[in-house]
Design a protein around this motif. Structure first.
Motif, PDB file in Angstrom:
ATOM      1  N   ARG A  43       0.558  -1.128   0.107  1.00 10.75           N
ATOM      2  CA  ARG A  43      -0.003   0.087  -0.143  1.00 10.75           C
ATOM      3  C   ARG A  43       1.143   1.382  -0.179  1.00 10.75           C
ATOM      4  O   ARG A  43       0.164   2.351  -0.439  1.00 10.75           O
ATOM      5  N   ASP A  44       2.421   1.426   0.522  1.00 14.10           N
ATOM      6  CA  ASP A  44       3.260   2.029   0.860  1.00 14.10           C
ATOM      7  C   ASP A  44       3.341   3.228  -0.971  1.00 14.10           C
ATOM      8  O   ASP A  44       3.879   3.329  -1.655  1.00 14.10           O
ATOM      9  N   TYR A  45       2.920   2.021  -2.004  1.00 10.96           N
ATOM     10  CA  TYR A  45       3.699   1.712  -3.087  1.00 10.96           C
ATOM     11  C   TYR A  45       2.038   1.786  -4.400  1.00 10.96           C
ATOM     12  O   TYR A  45       2.709   2.028  -5.785  1.00 10.96           O
ATOM     13  N   ILE A  46       1.448   0.674  -4.460  1.00  9.33           N
ATOM     14  CA  ILE A  46       0.452   0.966  -5.161  1.00  9.33           C
ATOM     15  C   ILE A  46      -1.084   0.747  -4.262  1.00  9.33           C
ATOM     16  O   ILE A  46      -1.326   0.463  -2.792  1.00  9.33           O
ATOM     17  N   SER A  47      -1.988   1.057  -5.107  1.00  6.44           N
ATOM     18  CA  SER A  47      -3.126   1.978  -4.941  1.00  6.44           C
ATOM     19  C   SER A  47      -3.614   0.681  -4.779  1.00  6.44           C
ATOM     20  O   SER A  47      -3.461  -0.812  -5.302  1.00  6.44           O
ATOM     21  N   SER A  48      -4.545   0.027  -3.711  1.00  4.33           N
ATOM     22  CA  SER A  48      -5.060  -1.140  -2.938  1.00  4.33           C
ATOM     23  C   SER A  48      -6.105  -1.258  -4.438  1.00  4.33           C
ATOM     24  O   SER A  48      -5.824  -2.532  -4.546  1.00  4.33           O
ATOM     25  N   SER A  49      -6.852  -0.549  -5.042  1.00  2.82           N
ATOM     26  CA  SER A  49      -7.566  -1.129  -6.630  1.00  2.82           C
ATOM     27  C   SER A  49      -6.269  -1.692  -7.093  1.00  2.82           C
ATOM     28  O   SER A  49      -7.512  -3.320  -7.591  1.00  2.82           O
ATOM     29  N   ALA A  50      -5.520  -1.197  -7.535  1.00  4.46           N
ATOM     30  CA  ALA A  50      -4.505  -1.494  -8.646  1.00  4.46           C
ATOM     31  C   ALA A  50      -3.809  -3.073  -8.393  1.00  4.46           C
ATOM     32  O   ALA A  50      -3.857  -4.061  -8.875  1.00  4.46           O
ATOM     33  N   SER A  51      -3.250  -2.872  -6.723  1.00  4.64           N
ATOM     34  CA  SER A  51      -3.046  -4.300  -6.569  1.00  4.64           C
ATOM     35  C   SER A  51      -3.540  -5.944  -6.004  1.00  4.64           C
ATOM     36  O   SER A  51      -2.761  -6.240  -6.762  1.00  4.64           O
ATOM     37  N   LYS A  59       4.100  -6.814  -8.024  1.00  2.00           N
ATOM     38  CA  LYS A  59       4.221  -5.956  -7.167  1.00  2.00           C
ATOM     39  C   LYS A  59       5.540  -5.676  -7.165  1.00  2.00           C
ATOM     40  O   LYS A  59       5.382  -5.095  -6.315  1.00  2.00           O
ATOM     41  N   SER A  63       6.740  -1.575  -6.228  1.00  7.59           N
ATOM     42  CA  SER A  63       7.192  -1.581  -5.409  1.00  7.59           C
ATOM     43  C   SER A  63       9.318  -1.634  -5.638  1.00  7.59           C
ATOM     44  O   SER A  63       9.554  -0.646  -4.895  1.00  7.59           O
ATOM     45  N   GLY A 127       2.684   3.420 -14.276  1.00  9.88           N
ATOM     46  CA  GLY A 127       2.224   4.134 -12.933  1.00  9.88           C
ATOM     47  C   GLY A 127       3.392   5.504 -13.110  1.00  9.88           C
ATOM     48  O   GLY A 127       3.160   6.846 -12.687  1.00  9.88           O
TER      49      GLY A 127
END
Length: 339
Positions: A43-51, A59, A63, A127
């Motif tokens: 979550r520090d590097y990728i939005s939750s929806s994209a992850s 992932k 990251s 991204g």
């Protein structure tokens, strides 16, 4: 010809290498048939929806790439080059199982689209909104080395100033199980678990403080045990470096019958302390990218973690590091670094 430098290095592996500022201090014991990476907080590097729509390898790659750019204080690279041996194998397995389960009918293309080997490089570019040169190499155990060599050429030909380059592979579940069974059936098979991970680097033609020079590298598909020493000597002669000047040899030993190649190379470098790393992270096609991360940290910190030492003693001053990797007697690579 321009020199090439490593400005930053980031690795996600079975050890605590991503979130820790230390250097292999608290070693995690690795055993069993497979060992997963120690995943960061995505979550520090990728939005939750994209992850949620990304495979493990994607992932990890996104990251690690993001953090490598941050450490190099670089917003946009001039090129993105990745290497992977198996690509997004989780989605590949999912798609193939769907084919079987549905009798080759009523298939959705999502898993197939997301399983392509260039997915990691593509997601990084999306991204960053980066439309620069983007390439992915799938060359088995020299996939990462091929990507790094491409980055080296792009910089030396002055087609770019800063290149993001990395290697990434994920475990999956089914194909890796079959590979493990094949190794376990062989008394001289691979003795370390199969693993996964992602290591990314910012390489540049610009020198700066704490940058590590990539002096040269060489890749060869097939070499006999009797001629590997000559290959090494030719490589050193080309770069006008004596074997006695190599302070550290980082080898890709995995315990199988082909470790004899490393024995032959080590014999030529009598003054070098030999290190190994696959007993800490497992074996996978781009594991050598972790070896490069290790070399970068050693040259910057001037310190060798004891768990890496295979043979020899710690050095008070380290200037040259040679990395050598091969897989099953094929896909040989030399990478020479200088502080």
């Amino acid at each position: 010809m321009k020199n090439v430098y490593l400005h930053s290095a980031v690795s996600i592996s079975a050890q605590n290498t991503f979130d820790s500022d230390g250097f292999l201090e608290d070693i995690i014991s690795v055993s069993g048939s497979t060992v997963p990476a120690k995943y960061p907080n995505y979550r520090d590097y990728i939005s939750s929806s994209a992850s949620r729509r990304m495979a493990t390898g994607v992932k990890m790659g996104v990251s690690a790439a993001t953090k490598a750019l941050q450490r190099a204080q670089l917003g946009q690279p001039d090129a993105i080059i990745t290497g992977t041996g198996m690509g997004c194998i989780e989605d590949t397995e999912k798609f193939l199982n769907t084919i079987i389960d549905n009798n080759e009918e009523f298939l959705t293309p999502t898993s197939f689209i997301q399983s392509t080997h260039n997915t990691v490089g593509a997601q990084i570019a999306l991204g960053l909104k980066c439309k620069a040169y983007n390439n992915t190499y799938v060359h088995a155990a020299v996939s990462f080395e091929s990507a790094l060599m491409d980055a080296q050429l792009v910089l030396q030909q002055e087609e770019a100033r800063h290149v993001l380059v990395g290697g990434v592979d994920e475990l999956g579940s089914e194909i890796i199980t079959h590979m493990r069974h094949m190794e376990d059936a062989n008394a001289n098979g691979i003795q370390v678990p199969f693993g996964e991970g992602a290591s990314f680097f910012v390489v540049s033609s610009e020198a700066k403080s704490n940058a590590i020079q990539l002096v040269d590298m060489a890749v060869c598909s097939t070499v006999s045990e009797n001629t590997i020493q000559q290959k090494l000597n030719d490589f050193l002669i080309k770069n006008e470096i004596q074997a006695s000047a190599i302070d550290v040899l980082i080898s890709g030993r995995n315990g199988d019958a082909f470790d004899s190649y490393y024995n032959n190379v080590s014999t030529e470098l009598e003054n070098a302390t030999e290190l190994h790393y696959k007993h800490l992270i497992g074996e996978f096609y781009t594991a050598s990218s972790f070896g490069l991360w290790t070399a970068y940290e050693i040259l910057n910190r001037q310190d060798i973690p004891k768990d890496l030492i295979y043979k020899g003693e710690e050095k008070s001053e380290i200037k040259y590091i040679l990395l050598y990797n091969q897989f099953k007697g094929r896909d040989h690579s030399f990478i020479l670094l200088k502080r």
